[in-house]
Design a protein around this motif. Structure first.
Motif, short mmCIF file in Angstrom:
data_model
loop_
_atom_site.label_atom_id
_atom_site.label_comp_id
_atom_site.label_asym_id
_atom_site.label_seq_id
_atom_site.Cartn_x
_atom_site.Cartn_y
_atom_site.Cartn_z
N TYR A 326 0.87 -1.19 0.00
CA TYR A 326 0.00 0.00 0.00
C TYR A 326 0.91 1.24 0.00
N PRO A 327 1.48 1.59 -1.12
CA PRO A 327 2.53 2.64 -1.14
C PRO A 327 2.05 4.02 -0.76
N ASP A 328 0.77 4.30 -0.92
CA ASP A 328 0.27 5.64 -0.64
C ASP A 328 -0.75 5.66 0.50
N ALA A 329 -0.60 4.73 1.43
CA ALA A 329 -1.58 4.61 2.51
C ALA A 329 -0.87 4.39 3.83
N ARG A 330 -1.66 4.13 4.86
CA ARG A 330 -1.16 3.81 6.19
C ARG A 330 -1.82 2.52 6.65
N ILE A 331 -1.12 1.77 7.50
CA ILE A 331 -1.65 0.48 7.96
C ILE A 331 -2.63 0.66 9.12
N ALA A 332 -2.61 1.84 9.75
CA ALA A 332 -3.54 2.16 10.82
C ALA A 332 -4.03 3.59 10.64
N ARG A 333 -5.23 3.86 11.08
CA ARG A 333 -5.84 5.16 10.83
C ARG A 333 -5.15 6.28 11.60
N GLU A 334 -4.65 6.00 12.81
CA GLU A 334 -4.04 7.04 13.63
C GLU A 334 -2.65 6.62 14.09
#
Length: 545
Positions: A326-334
């Motif tokens: 997921y190159p443009d995301a995060r694995i957790a929301r915060e």
């Protein structure tokens, strides 16, 4: 189904059981509220009342996840599952935190006292809330004869018994309240051994003489006889701690009975902790008793939300997501950026090619390591320090992913987690069977069935199986398999390691290298001072003033 249960729990706020723990009163606060006697009329009323009991395990309040209904400043820190996990993992070697909250400092330094902190207050109060609500429900339903009500009563009895199990394990000798104490006499204590015997008798009766549903007979996540049988197995494993008498054969028998009830291991360990674990048939087949969360219907800053968000910095969050595709995301929301795992605990896992000082990756060869390892050390230092936000390892066992590859961490979506928390799952029963057999065999076993159960867990984890297993191996296997699921403190107490100077961990007793013994009184938490003040029938646990 979990949405139905917790929607009912919210609707059940009309059943205004405005009771404090001290007097167990049920008088409404104002004239427009219904008291319990007025509210219980139809089967749907009773279903809502049962949901109200379930809800005490997961909700911070009936209205707003940011406003607690008990006296804890931070609503997220008032939720039962969050603080149950913290009491059992942060007080030992599995979880450390760099935040400066007083309860965190006390727990990881083993310096708590009779004065309650956020954790000891929340778990005690929430468990007593379950007891109070269940007692009210059972009292109000005792004379009713509606079809389907006996099953609801059996579920309420289990939820009460499980709350008492948690209280017995954590607090030793809590007040013992039953239906007759609702708006009646103040409860007394009966002692840890007697409480063990009461819970044992209650669970046996639920298994043999009640309408508690069979496994598979009711929709997930409602409790079944599997939950009752598994709770017995867990209690018997720790019976020597609770009563002074070991019950290894009973633990083995109860674990085996649970295993035979039709559960299956989830083929992919990772899916057990994903956002859709309640909709994933593979994960649900392993869950014996789970607490449900739903970002849309039962929001909580406790539950699995803190497990998803509390461990990661912004950099780690993005880097792990990139490593997972997921190159443009995060694995957790915060990015709460506080929870850490000491290297000493991570070393229980079979990690390949561990390196420190790398600039990318996970800090080890994750593809060829134990599949139960969800760690990240990039930018960190090997030695954990409670004053260094970049020390130790970070853990992302719970994340915002689901089993279909979706990642619920975009800005447009909720910050809260929908992953359910597995209080009891089948893997624990395998481990109980193996440990009980090893203890019956003098500490080491080559028993085919015990080895077979452990092999199933290790095959799933992608690691090799030894020719025999002993109690020390099983303790480490429990550390690997059940990490951050609320077992570690109880395990170390059972093994005699919690108080021993020979089993150090970082900041044990407030000492950086942990080479110190702890007072025996710390094996149970204190009874709340407020309860002692309000109820003269109660006495404090030994060692607390």
């Amino acid at each position: 189904m979990k949405k139905i249960i917790y929607s009912l729990a919210i609707a059940a706020s009309m059943l205004t059981f405005n009771s404090c723990i001290g007097d167990l009163d049920t008088v409404p606060l104002n004239e427009t509220d219904k008291n319990a006697g007025q509210a219980y009329q139809t089967l749907e009323d009773y279903e809502m009342g049962l949901a109200y009991i379930y809800g005490a395990y997961s909700l911070a309040s009936q209205n707003d996840p940011g406003k607690a209904d008990i006296a804890v400043d931070d609503a997220g820190q008032s939720e039962l599952v969050r603080q149950y996990m913290v009491l059992n993992e942060m007080s030992v070697d599995a979880l450390k935190c760099t935040w400066g909250d007083s309860y965190i400092v006390e727990l990881q330094n083993n310096s708590w006292s009779a004065t309650p902190n956020a954790s000891t207050l929340a778990v005690y109060t929430r468990c007593m809330m379950v007891v109070t609500r269940a007692n009210e429900f059972l009292k109000q339903s005792s004379a009713a004869s509606l079809e389907g009500l006996p099953q609801l009563r059996a579920e309420a009895r289990f939820l009460r018994a499980f709350a008492y199990y948690l209280l017995m394990d954590l607090y030793g000798n809590p007040p013992f309240a039953m239906e007759e104490n609702v708006a009646g006499a103040l409860p007394s204590q009966i002692g840890r051994k007697a409480l063990f015997e009461w819970i044992e008798g209650e669970l046996k009766d639920l298994l043999e003489g009640s309408e508690l549903p069979e496994v598979g007979a009711v929709p997930y996540p409602r409790v079944t006889k599997g939950a009752a049988q598994a709770t017995l197995a867990r209690m018997y494993l720790n019976a020597e701690v609770y009563t002074g008498t070991a019950r290894w054969q009973d633990a083995l028998d109860a674990a085996e009975a649970t295993i035979k009830m039709g559960y299956d291991l989830c083929p992919n360990y990772e899916e057990l902790f994903m956002q859709d674990n309640s909709e994933n048939d593979n994960a649900r087949k392993e869950f014996i008793f789970a607490i449900a969360y739903d970002r849309d219907n039962s929001q909580s800053w406790g539950g699995t939300t803190h497990l998803v968000s509390a461990s990661l910095s912004s950099e780690a969050n993005s880097a792990i997501a990139k490593e997972l595709g997921y190159p443009d995301a995060r694995i957790a929301r915060e990015n709460w950026n506080g929870y850490h795992v000491p290297n000493e605990y991570v070393e229980y896992f079979e990690l390949k090619d561990v390196k420190w000082g790398e600039t990318s990756g996970f800090g080890y060869d994750r593809a060829n390591s134990d599949k139960r390892a969800f760690f990240y050390n990039i930018g960190g230092t090997k030695e954990y320090s409670n004053s260094d936000i970049n020390s130790g390892w970070r853990c992302w066992k719970f994340t915002s992913r689901d089993s279909k590859g979706n990642l619920f961490s975009g800005d447009e979506y909720s910050k809260l987690s929908s992953a359910d928390f597995p209080f009891i799952r089948l893997a624990e029963m395998y481990l109980i069977y193996a440990e009980a057999k090893a203890r019956l065999d003098g500490g080491t076993t080559t028993d085919t069935k015990a080895l077979g159960y452990i092999k199933e867990l290790r095959d799933r984890a992608g690691v090799s199986m030894p020719a025999f297993i002993d109690t020390e191996f099983i303790l480490k296997e429990r550390a690997r398999e059940l990490m951050w699921e609320g077992h570690r403190r109880t395990d170390l107490i059972r093994y005699g390691y919690f108080t021993s100077v020979s089993f150090p961990w970082p900041y044990k007793g407030g000492v950086p290298d942990g080479k110190v013994s702890l007072g025996q009184h710390l094996t149970v938490y204190p009874i709340l001072n407020t309860d002692l003040t309000e109820n003269p029938n109660l006495v404090q646990n030994e060692g607390y003033k």
